[in-house]
Each structure stands twice: as structure tokens, then as C-alpha cells.
Design an enzyme around this catalytic site. Sequence first.
Site, mmCIF file in Angstrom:
data_model
loop_
_atom_site.group_PDB
_atom_site.id
_atom_site.type_symbol
_atom_site.label_atom_id
_atom_site.label_comp_id
_atom_site.label_asym_id
_atom_site.label_seq_id
_atom_site.Cartn_x
_atom_site.Cartn_y
_atom_site.Cartn_z
ATOM 1 N N ARG A 236 25.378 12.763 68.983
ATOM 2 C CA ARG A 236 24.996 13.730 70.020
ATOM 3 C C ARG A 236 23.630 14.288 69.664
ATOM 4 O O ARG A 236 23.253 14.358 68.488
ATOM 5 C CB ARG A 236 26.037 14.870 70.067
ATOM 6 C CG ARG A 236 25.888 15.805 71.270
ATOM 7 C CD ARG A 236 26.367 15.135 72.541
ATOM 8 N NE ARG A 236 26.529 16.105 73.625
ATOM 9 C CZ ARG A 236 25.610 16.316 74.581
ATOM 10 N NH1 ARG A 236 24.477 15.639 74.575
ATOM 11 N NH2 ARG A 236 25.863 17.175 75.556
ATOM 12 N N GLY A 237 22.877 14.709 70.653
ATOM 13 C CA GLY A 237 21.503 15.153 70.441
ATOM 14 C C GLY A 237 21.345 16.327 69.504
ATOM 15 O O GLY A 237 20.273 16.543 68.934
ATOM 16 N N ASP A 238 22.453 17.102 69.321
ATOM 17 C CA ASP A 238 22.304 18.281 68.472
ATOM 18 C C ASP A 238 22.129 17.927 66.990
ATOM 19 O O ASP A 238 21.830 18.790 66.171
ATOM 20 C CB ASP A 238 23.507 19.214 68.643
ATOM 21 C CG ASP A 238 24.835 18.504 68.405
ATOM 22 O OD1 ASP A 238 24.838 17.265 68.288
ATOM 23 O OD2 ASP A 238 25.868 19.211 68.345
ATOM 24 N N THR A 239 22.316 16.650 66.639
ATOM 25 C CA THR A 239 22.100 16.223 65.244
ATOM 26 C C THR A 239 20.838 15.378 65.079
ATOM 27 O O THR A 239 20.524 14.939 63.981
ATOM 28 C CB THR A 239 23.300 15.401 64.730
ATOM 29 O OG1 THR A 239 23.356 14.168 65.450
ATOM 30 C CG2 THR A 239 24.600 16.161 64.911
ATOM 31 N N GLU B 38 30.297 5.255 74.719
ATOM 32 C CA GLU B 38 29.926 4.498 73.506
ATOM 33 C C GLU B 38 31.129 4.367 72.571
ATOM 34 O O GLU B 38 31.406 3.301 72.022
ATOM 35 C CB GLU B 38 28.797 5.211 72.756
ATOM 36 C CG GLU B 38 27.436 5.144 73.424
ATOM 37 C CD GLU B 38 26.374 5.899 72.644
ATOM 38 O OE1 GLU B 38 25.203 5.795 73.002
ATOM 39 O OE2 GLU B 38 26.741 6.597 71.662
#
Length: 1064
Positions: free
Chosen positions: A26-29, A92
Site C-alpha cells: 500500500r502507498g503508505d509504506t 493483487e
Amino acid sequence: MACSSNQSVSSSRKMTWKYDVFVSFRGDTRNNFTDHLFGAFHRKGIFAFKDDKKLKKGEDISSDLLKAIEGSQILIVIFSRNYASSTWCLRELAKIAECKVLGQPVLPIFYDVSPSEVRKQSGDFEKAFMEHEDRFKGNLEEVQRWRRALTQVANLSGYDVKDKPQYAEIEKIIKEVTSLLGHKFSTIPDDIVGMHSRVEELENLMKLDSDDDVRVVGICGMGGIGKTTLVGALYARISNQFEACCYIDDVSKTYGGDGPVGLQKQLLSQTLKEENLQICNPYMASNLIRTRLCQVKSLIILDNVDQVEQLDKLAMKREWLGTGSRLVIISRDCHILREHGVDEVYQVELLDRSNALQLFCRKAFKSDEIMTGYTNLTNDVLRYADGLPLAIKVLGSFLYGRDVSEWRSALERLREKPMAGIMDVLRISYDGLDNTEKGIFLDIACFFDGHEETYVKKFLDIRGFHPEIGLRVLHDKSFITFQYGHIFMRDLFKELGKSIVSEKSPKEPRKWNRLWNYKDVHKVMSENMESENLEAIVLERYSSEIDEIQAMSTLRAESLAKMNRLKLLILWNLNFSGSLNFLSSELGYLRWDKYPFTCLPSSFEPDKLVELILPHSNIRQLWEGTKPLHNLTRLYLSHSKNLIMMPSFLEIPNLEYLDLEGCIKLVQIDPSIGTLRRLSELNLKNCTNLVSIPNKIFGLSSLKSLNLSGCPNFWSEGQRKIEHLEMLEFNEITTQYKPTSFIHKVLNSHSRFFTFQKSRDPIGLLLPLVSRLSCLQHLDLSFCNLAQIPNAIGWLHCLETLNLRGNNFVTLPSIKKLFKLEQLNLEHCKLLKYLPELPSKTVLPVRETYYVRSVVLNIFGCPSLTDIECCYRTVFPWMIQLLQAYMKSDLPIDRIEIVIPRMQIPMWFNKQNVGSSISMGPLPNMDEKNFIGVSFACCITLVAHDDPTSLGYEMSSTGIGFGCIGFGIKVKESLWRNCNIYIDYGKDLVTALNLPHLCLIFITREKFIDCTNHIREGLHDIIELEVSVFSSHGLHLEVKNCGYSWIFQEDLEQLNSQMYLTNH
């Protein structure tokens, strides 16, 4: 939690992977953990898919991502708090779960959530799925598929990195990924042949399992042999096991262009992953190496090191590297590796026949098989390439797509002019030699491949090349090899050497400095032009073109006058006419077979001559007057049938070997021979008209070998001249040939100690003087009509071989104090009734050189021998004590052979059979040290042939025929080469036909293993001893019976106690 997943990258789907790793996150990582993970992948050479780097805007993102997941070897999912809120991440994940079922390994990473939260889908995950169910009310099956995928993946062993140091956890993840990717690094490309086993051997030398030390391994081999290819495969296979890696592919070039600082900078840039290092001097670089690499487990490969200085200036000490580090150094020069102190040296060998063929077929035919019609041509190419991968690849690529006629044309051209692409690589090593080593290389390439090491060193010494150090340098640089006491050079290196000699004037051999080919020598001598560069002519005695050579026109000897720099001259099979008025005074070695002239040129100044070898010559005398030959050590004039006079030896003070065998017109030897204090070997065999030799010979304390065989007139004719000899004085040595009167006086002074039959046994008068030869090791008095042997023969305490065959004595004096005696030949002593006392103990000789010896006792053709039981009890204990002495020493012994008349096979041969063959039971354990060898025996009889003329043999000039008894072992279709016993006979020597003889041969364990090594796998099958015989001159040998016995250590004492037991 640490992963202990037993997942594998193997899959039922056989496909080529596009990526090593796919990461779902996820984009937060993206800008923290995930970014650090991708950075670690990059440093380790792991190719990871990342959506923001690989997908372009406007493309169908869904299909590309699905393909990326399918095309990745390992699938990683980074679970974070917001992961389940993304439908894209869940899609995914669903695809990843499908691929997991098909075999792709999946690693879950729990970033800021606990594994149980993900598995139970609680907390943020529960909220996310409630929103999805509300959003996808019409397609809840899809949401359930996501839930199942989430549970499936979360239940896998993975990594819980929450509240843990990210660096340490990422290192663990990288280690797990590289382990799963292991086959990626271990896979060797299909076009690299024969590398798998070599890479494994290298890995074993590097001891990769040990992280407690730093190991340095060297790789050595000739140019083009595949060192770089091998190291490349090794690097790809093991680099993932190290924290830092460096591969400098050409140290010599980097050092030559950028100096030591450039080399150090490249090392640091690769290991530290810093491209813009500012290094101003080697001290700064050394400090960085010492301080930055000491804590890092590094793999450092340095290819093409050609000077030890390059390693010294790199200033990279093993103690400056982190534990577990490995340093690999590649060089053509093994000495560089040893000097640097490597732990192990791996010598890269040439490809064997199978691998060479496979590599060639892939290059020449783009297949693993030979194309129809090309088999013989392929074999010709492989013989030329000689297992060198570079040559195989260059020739295969060149011949690809060409027809048979073009292949033949290319091979013909190769024989005349080697291919530049191959020679250029080999030439690099040659150019790195100094001038002396280049000279040695060229001499071996042109003349001495395959010759004995001592023989080659002799010539190189004469040439002033200091061979001891020079040969070692060539060996270290892989130009030559030493095997079984011989020097060998690969065919391609020989081609290189010959092309270097001829490169400036390939069509004008008279301008070369070396000649080795008969046609070139014939051309040069036929042109009769100046050959001012020529230093050496060496022709091989045996040539495949011998018929063509002998058909060549006769050469004019005057052409040798144009070769005034000639230092080495060896001629065979050439016909000369004219007159020889000049030979180069630079000659250090002259060998001319069948020298056609009656003497050497009067203008010849042989003061540099070390060896003069003129066998079968037409020479009558070497020269008139005296010539200074202070450097001459060998003079061989054997079988020069017209030689009537030898010069004074006063001008040859350093002569060590003198061979006059078969000089049948030679009557006397100049008495100055007694001044040769270094003379070690004197051969007067078959000098049938020699009537006397100076008694001063018997004062030569350095003489080790004396051969007076076949000189029946040695004294009988000289006796008629004894009054004349008494008129001459020893101090009248002049350039005029004069014998000495000293002999008779000395013999008279010794007559009171010995009783001889003066008229019948003239040579016996001389034998007491033999006892003065305190260093004599080899004495041959065969066929000298000796009726008596005096006791003095027993005083020669250094004697190792004694040949008395063909004489007329009835008995022999005691030789029991000849403790070094190993060979005694009494063949054809027809009147011999009693054997002497044999040595009571054995003292093995001290040897400067290491060579294998044989023990021989031959009493063939002695019909008068009586008391066979006593003979038996004398012979076998001697044999056993010799064997025991050798077993207690480090000296090698090859075999023991015995031939005795009137004797049957002993009873201790527990396996016997009538006829010439016997089946053999299972072999003993060859590796058992208690097993010492095997004895073979047979009983033979010499009989007259029904039709003597049918054999087609002619009697030799000595009237001696030859017989051979061969012991061989048959294993299925294989035959171990015969171990032979040779006997001599002729119609004038054999008076008692049908006389049985025992022939016994003992083969040591080492010899047996060596000779049967190629068939040892089948030796445990049924095997058979087969005795074969070969004979000539209307007589032949018949084998009555044969037998064998395995001999063990404990058998020796028992054999001693059973010596008197025979079969009658």
C-alpha cells in the site's frame, strides 16, 4: 516472527521468469519500509517489480500487473493498516494466492499490524471489508475471494517487523529471498560447457560454509582456457551470499591505465556502492579499505593479475576484510599466486574430449550433435584445438554454415598459418616473458616437446639459458607441464612458438634463427646462401615423411660454411656430398648420424663443444694433431666402423662419457685415457679388434660403468705383441698414437695373487685390476671367452649390475659381499655348474635421481648347472630379502624377474594350470597395504621349429636371437599390457634344446595398480592370466604350465621357510 517457510521456487509451470520478486504494498509504506527493501534488492542484484517504475500512464494497469505477478519468481505482500482498504491491493492478493497454489513462493511481511489481526481480519481490516461488502453488494463473491486470499497468505510463515529495527529485518528478508532464488545464481548458461563440476570444486576450495576466517583462492591456467568464464559463473552463483561484492575484470589494464589509485577506487566503488568517491592518493584509499571493509563480508574477484606488484599496491590485506570474506585472484602465472600467499590454487584444466565436442558442436552446428558428413573433419579440428575452449569457440564460429570443402580448406590453412584470434590471446603470455625465458620457450616449442627433463636441461644449459629457473617460470605460466620426468607443451603453444620464429620472413627459412623441419633445412642448404641468424638446427630422428626425405636430392656440405652462428646441430637422414671445410666454432652440441666424412674440418675450433655425437659415422680419426676441448663432456662414436685411431685425451680433461661401441677397426686406446679423472662411463662393447687397453683405466676412481662385452680378442691377440709393448714407456704420450708397456709390468706384479690359465684366459689377467674401480656400479664382461673369474670381482662393493653371460667359466667366486647387487646375468654360460653365494644382505644405493628399478637374475641356457635344490635355496631368499629391503625404503621398485633352468613352478604358487593360461579368482583389496604384489610364473622349453625359414627372421650380427615371455591379464575384452621377460638365444648359443626353464616375475602392488588402472572397474569380474611367447631364428618357446600367487606381507616369512619345496 522469522520465516521458516519451506517454500521452493520450483513450479509445475516451466517458464522463464521476467522478475525475481513482485512486491504488493500500500502507498503508505512506499517512502519508508518498502523503499528501503527495494534498495536492498538493488544492492543484491535482485530484479524486483515496482508498479510506479514499470507501468506507464494510460496503459491497462490490470493486465500488466497480472502478468508481472505471473512472471515473478517470488511474491511478497507487505501488510500495513491501510492495505485492505485498497481494492487494487486485494485484487493483487487474490492473484498472488492463485500463483501460490501453482507453486510460486509467497512471503508475507507484517509491517505495522500484527499477524493475528490480518488472519482474523479484525481492527482496520474488519472496517475495510465492511466498506467493501457495502460497496460491492452485487458482487459479494469477489469480496469473499479477497477474504479467502487474505486468510491464506496471512497464515503463511513470514516476517513480523512491527516495532523492530527495519535494517535488521530487511537483512533477514534479503537472506530468505536470495536463498529461495538460489537456483537463479547457480544456473550456468547452456552455452558454457563443462563448468558445473569446476564451479563446485571452486566452491569447496573457498569453504563457503565457514564464516570464521578470510580465505584467498587463486585460479591459474593458460590463456583462453576459460578462467574468466569460470569465475563469472562462480560470481553469479555465490555473490548473493555476501554483503558486498567487487569484480575487477582486468587488473592489469586498470593498473596500467589508472595506476594503483584507480585500482583501489574501483574496489571501493563496487564494494561500498559509492560511485563518486574522492580519492587523491593510495594512502587515503588504503585507509578506506582498512576502515570500511573490516566489518563487511565481501566477495572480491581480481581477474588478469600479471604482476605481484599489482596486488601489493592494491594494499588489501586479508586482515582488513570482514570475517567470512573471500578473495579470488585470477592469473596466468601460478608463481604470483603463491608469492601472494593464497590458501589454495585451482589449476584450470583443458576440456576433455566429451566437453570439447559438445562445445564445438554448439558453435559449429548450433546443435549437440555432429552434422552428417562432418565427423572426420570435426575430429581434425578438435585435435588441433587440443581442448582449449578459446580455440574451440573461435574455430567453431568460423566454420559455422560452411560446407565440407570450405572446412578442408580452412584446416589446410591452419596448418600453414595459425588463426590470429587464437594466437593473439596466447601471445600475451609470451610477451610477458623476459628474453631468456622466451628463448627457452622457443627451443621447447620447436625442438624438445615430450623429451626427458634432464635431456632438455642439458641442451638449454649448452645454450646458456639457465634452465632450472627458466623452466619453472614457464611451468608457473602454464606454458609447459612436467609428467613422468618429461616436459610437454600443448600443440597450440608449439604453433605459437614456430609462428614467432618465422613471422618476419615466413617464406625464407634461411632468415630464421631455428630450423626443425626437414624440408626447410633442405631448402636452406640447397640455396647455399648466408644464414647469419641461424643458431640451431634440430631434426627429429623419426619423421612421418621419412620416405620423402630420403628421396630428396643430396645436399652440398659447403652450405654449413654459411652458418657461422650455429650453436646447436642435430642431423638425421640427410645425404651430403662435397667436402666439409667449415663448422661453426660456436657449436656447443653436435650430433650427426652417419657423418659421411673421414674427419672433422681442420679449421673447426671446438673449444665450446660440450657434446660430440657421431654414431654410425664414416670417420677414421676425429682430426689430425690436437684440439682443445676443455668443455667436452660426452664423446660418442659408436658403430663408426672405419675408426682406426683415437686422439690424445690430454686436451679433453673433463670428459665424462666415452662410447666406442662397435668400432671394429679400433685396435688400441691412447694411454692418455688414464688422465680422465671425471670419466664415469666407458663403453667398448663389440670392439672386436681391440687388443689392449691402458691399465691406467683401472685407476679411474670416478668410473661407474665399464662395458667390455664382445671383445674376445681383447688380450689374446695383444699377447703376441707384449714384447713390443714393453719397449714403450708411459711418459711417451705424444700426438703420435702409442700404447703403453705398463700393462704387462702391472699384471706381472699381480700374478702372485691369482692363478690364471695364461693362454686360454688372457682377459683374466686384467680382472684383478678391476677391483681398483671402487665406484664401479655396472660391469659388463659378456661374451669375452672368460674361463675363470678371480675373487677380485667380489671386492666391487658398489656393483649393482654384473653381466657375465656367454663365458666359459665353470664356477664363480663368492659375491655375497656385493650388498648393492640387483642384476646378475649368467645367460649362456654353458659350462657353469655351480651358482656362487649370493649377497647375504641388501644395502640399497643412495640415488640423486628418483627412478624405478628392477631386480633381475637370469640363468637361461646353462645346461651344466647342477644341484638345482641348492640353486633354489640360494636364489629365492635373495629375492625375498631384496623385496623386504625395498619395502622398508622410499625407493620405488618395479618388479623382480628370475629365469632358472631345470626347475618347475614352486609349490607356493597355489594356483597352477597346464598350458599357457589360467583363470584367476577374485582380486584382493587393492587398497590394503598388507597386499604387496603378485607373482606370475611359467615353465618354458626352447624347441626347434618345424620350418625355420617360415619365420622370416635373420640372425643378428652377433648371432643372437631374441625371445620374449609376456604375462598378461585378460578382463572381458580388455588386455592388460604384457609384463615381459626377454631372453637372448641363437643357434650357436643353445646346445641343449628341450631344457625346461622356470620364468618367474613379481609385480609390485604399485606397478600392478598403475598398469591396470584403466580396467580396474572390471577387475572384479572373471579374469585370466595368459602367457604369450615370441621367438625367432627357427627356434621357439613352448609354455608347459603357468601359475600365479597373490603376495601379502605375512607371506614373505612363510615363503622363506618353503623355499625348498618345488614340484617335480
